[in-house]
Scaffold this active site. Structure first.
Site, PDB file in Angstrom:
ATOM      1  N   ASN A  24      -6.399  -1.149   1.792  1.00  0.00           N
ATOM      2  CA  ASN A  24      -5.413  -0.644   0.757  1.00  0.00           C
ATOM      3  C   ASN A  24      -5.606   0.876   0.816  1.00  0.00           C
ATOM      4  O   ASN A  24      -4.749   1.815   0.495  1.00  0.00           O
ATOM      5  CB  ASN A  24      -5.623  -1.243  -0.487  1.00  0.00           C
ATOM      6  CG  ASN A  24      -4.663  -0.378  -1.546  1.00  0.00           C
ATOM      7  OD1 ASN A  24      -3.543  -0.400  -1.592  1.00  0.00           O
ATOM      8  ND2 ASN A  24      -5.678   0.103  -2.402  1.00  0.00           N
TER       9      ASN A  24
ATOM     10  N   SER B 164       3.614   1.220   5.004  1.00  0.00           N
ATOM     11  CA  SER B 164       4.227   1.887   4.494  1.00  0.00           C
ATOM     12  C   SER B 164       5.740   1.779   5.020  1.00  0.00           C
ATOM     13  O   SER B 164       5.879   1.498   6.332  1.00  0.00           O
ATOM     14  CB  SER B 164       4.011   3.311   4.070  1.00  0.00           C
ATOM     15  OG  SER B 164       5.117   4.063   3.684  1.00  0.00           O
TER      16      SER B 164
ATOM     17  N   TYR C 226       1.845  11.985   7.809  1.00  0.00           N
ATOM     18  CA  TYR C 226       1.692  10.425   7.209  1.00  0.00           C
ATOM     19  C   TYR C 226       2.673   9.258   7.498  1.00  0.00           C
ATOM     20  O   TYR C 226       2.090   8.422   7.886  1.00  0.00           O
ATOM     21  CB  TYR C 226       2.098  10.897   5.499  1.00  0.00           C
ATOM     22  CG  TYR C 226       2.402   9.490   4.597  1.00  0.00           C
ATOM     23  CD1 TYR C 226       1.329   9.032   4.510  1.00  0.00           C
ATOM     24  CD2 TYR C 226       3.689   9.065   4.419  1.00  0.00           C
ATOM     25  CE1 TYR C 226       1.118   7.738   3.744  1.00  0.00           C
ATOM     26  CE2 TYR C 226       3.590   7.802   3.796  1.00  0.00           C
ATOM     27  CZ  TYR C 226       2.410   7.017   3.216  1.00  0.00           C
ATOM     28  OH  TYR C 226       2.181   6.096   2.604  1.00  0.00           O
TER      29      TYR C 226
END
Length: 254
Positions: free
Chosen positions: A87, A140, A153
């Site tokens: 995580n 994500s 990212y």
């Protein structure tokens, strides 16, 4: 038989919520994080509230040395890890490629990609030894669509997606499940960290709609981890109702 879950980045957000969900259902927890006092507070709360054993490990997943030192030295009783949740991760900045900070890029790559690799590599011998295990990688929606000023990212989460697919194939002989969970907008510390403490910018991200909550992702991880041994959910993209993907969100008043 008692179950053990290991969760990285468990001091807040997804990690904390996942630890609470599994502990509430009788799982013993190994939780990791960089913030010692906060991690110990989470550990104490879990053990007192749910009567489970909790082992807090203070280290930064960016450090290969720290990762392998702590995991290789786990007491035998803690080595029987059933589920690993990778995580720990973050976004830093929302800047154009040409003006973005190299330090921000390096931190995201070192945490989101290399940290996941280090922890997975360190834990895998325990799972391989018992011919069983489950790795859940938190990705994500940014892994699925690149958005403006998301550059590195998005790249780091695309790497998580690719690594999950590679793990799934390579670990089949060891009967190790691999699940990638890709959340959309979730109201956690994520945006505060991304905007480096700018509360106004962080709040604006979630204005005009109800985003996901950390507990929603915890529920999904628990469901995936408690399916029958012959069932593996490979890939999940999860958004709130107002969000179609990383590019499109309907906000009231806009």
């Amino acid at each position: 038989m008692e179950k053990i879950i290991m969760i990285t980045g468990a001091t807040s957000g997804f990690g904390k919520a996942i630890a609470e969900k599994f502990a509430a259902n009788g799982w013993n927890c190994i939780i990791t994080g960089r913030r010692k006092e906060r991690l110990q507070e989470v550990a104490d709360t879990l053990s007192e509230q749910f009567n489970v054993s909790v082992l807090p490990l203070v280290f930064d997943v960016q450090s290969k040395e720290q990762v392998f030192k702590h995991i290789n030295n786990l007491h035998h009783g803690w080595q029987n890890i059933d589920v690993l949740v990778n995580n720990a991760g973050l976004a830093l900045g929302r800047d154009s490629f040409d003006t973005a900070s190299l330090e921000d890029w390096e931190t995201m790559i070192d945490t989101n990609v290399k940290g996941l690799l280090y922890v997975s590599k360190a834990v895998l011998p325990f799972m391989i030894a018992k011919h069983k295990g489950h790795i859940i990688n938190i990705g994500s929606t940014a892994a699925k669509e690149v958005y403006m000023n998301g550059n590195v990212y998005c790249a780091s989460k695309s790497a998580v997606d690719a690594i999950s697919k590679a793990q799934r194939m390579d670990l089949l002989p060891h009967k190790i499940k691999v699940t990638a969970v890709h959340p959309g907008a979730v109201d956690t510390e994520f945006s505060i960290v991304r905007f480096k403490g700018d509360d106004a910018k962080a709040k604006a991200v979630y204005a005009g709609y109800e985003p996901l909550h950390a507990t929603d992702i915890a529920d999904v991880c628990y469901y995936c981890a408690t399916l029958p041994e012959h069932v593996c959910i490979n890939d999940l993209v999860i958004t709130c109702t107002a969000q179609a993907n990383s590019l499109y969100t309907f906000k009231e008043g806009n």
